[in-house]
Scaffold this active site. Structure first.
Site, mmCIF file in Angstrom:
data_model
loop_
_atom_site.group_PDB
_atom_site.id
_atom_site.type_symbol
_atom_site.label_atom_id
_atom_site.label_comp_id
_atom_site.label_asym_id
_atom_site.label_seq_id
_atom_site.Cartn_x
_atom_site.Cartn_y
_atom_site.Cartn_z
ATOM 1 N N GLY A 14 10.974 12.113 -2.356
ATOM 2 C CA GLY A 14 10.657 12.314 -3.764
ATOM 3 C C GLY A 14 9.452 13.192 -4.001
ATOM 4 O O GLY A 14 9.275 13.724 -5.100
ATOM 5 N N ASP A 38 3.642 2.388 1.264
ATOM 6 C CA ASP A 38 5.056 2.644 1.538
ATOM 7 C C ASP A 38 5.339 2.574 3.040
ATOM 8 O O ASP A 38 5.966 3.457 3.608
ATOM 9 C CB ASP A 38 5.452 4.012 0.989
#
Length: 276
Positions: A24, A151
């Protein structure tokens, strides 16, 4: 460290090769430094996706590029290449349309997602615990330096296979932030692996979130990478391999405790007998 406004400087110094990742926040290509053929990973991030944060220093306010700052805080300056579990940032180029990050690309490495597939979908208990121990040590180091990766997952951990025991390296700080004691209320990361408190209350804390994500990763190493999501776990749809030793199951559950106040800490994990 280079901060350049002309793409010619980047082209003269580095050679780009095939794509090795996409997400992303941009695309990543393999490459090498022309002067010494040092392998590098080159990340291209559109300026619209570059995250910045204001910091105050000596009475002045500076607008910093967050991913650059987090990598420098975690792995140090380029001269310390290979000395940190996190990969080193070697150069960065701030162009009109994009930000280019040039990072260390460890030789003989692959991400844990690919490594699991290579190993048939899961690892034995010994190897999984060895990887978890390295990641716990790395997480404690990151948080001590004020960095919250946010993450941690199979795709963001490399494993180096240069003979002997696997060595892990952490990549992709694109979702990261500065680690604080305050709660976070903005989502950034991989939704499937976010902790239950995000789904319950839309807030989460740095260290308990890191522990949760390490628990998810450990479970995936032991039981396969296709099965786990936080929502499935909250709905009691996740099952453990009955053949796993009791101490290993306890270790996973310590990380995957739904209440963050009762979840184990990084320091408790580090001292746990199963990892020592």
């Amino acid at each position: 460290m280079s901060v350049c406004v002309f793409s010619a400087d980047f082209v003269n110094k580095y050679c780009e090769l095939d794509p090795i990742g996409e997400g992303g926040f941009g695309t990543v290509r393999a490459g090498f430094r022309k002067s010494d053929h040092q392998p590098v990973a080159i990340k291209h991030i559109p300026m619209s996706a570059v995250r910045t944060e204001k910091v105050k220093c000596n009475g002045k306010v500076f607008n910093i590029i967050l991913e650059v700052a987090l990598m420098l805080k975690t792995a140090g300056l380029p001269g310390s290449i290979g000395q940190s579990t996190a990969v080193s940032l070697l150069d960065w180029y701030h162009l009109d349309q994009e930000l280019i990050l040039v990072m260390e690309r460890p030789r003989g490495s692959m991400d844990l997602f690919s490594y699991l597939k290579f190993r048939g979908g899961y690892l034995d208990e010994h190897e999984a615990k060895m990887i978890l121990r390295q990641l716990v040590d790395a997480a404690i180091d990151m948080h001590s330096k004020g960095v919250f990766h946010r993450d941690i997952k199979l795709q963001n951990v490399l494993v180096q296979l240069n003979g002997g025991e696997p060595k892990v390296r952490i990549i992709d700080f694109g979702c990261g932030s500065f680690s604080t004691e305050a709660s976070y209320r903005t989502f950034c990361g991989t939704r499937a692996y976010f902790p239950p408190e995000w789904f319950d209350d839309q807030k989460y804390s740095a260290r308990p979130t890191t522990v949760w994500q390490l628990g998810v990763l450990f479970y995936s190493l032991l039981c396969g990478h296709r099965t786990f999501t936080t929502v499935s776990f909250m709905n009691n749809h996740i099952q453990f391999n009955r053949d796993l030793p009791k101490e290993v199951k306890i270790l996973v559950y310590m990380c995957l405790t739904r209440d963050p106040e009762l979840r184990t800490t990084l320091e408790e994990l580090q001292m746990h007998p199963a990892l020592n």
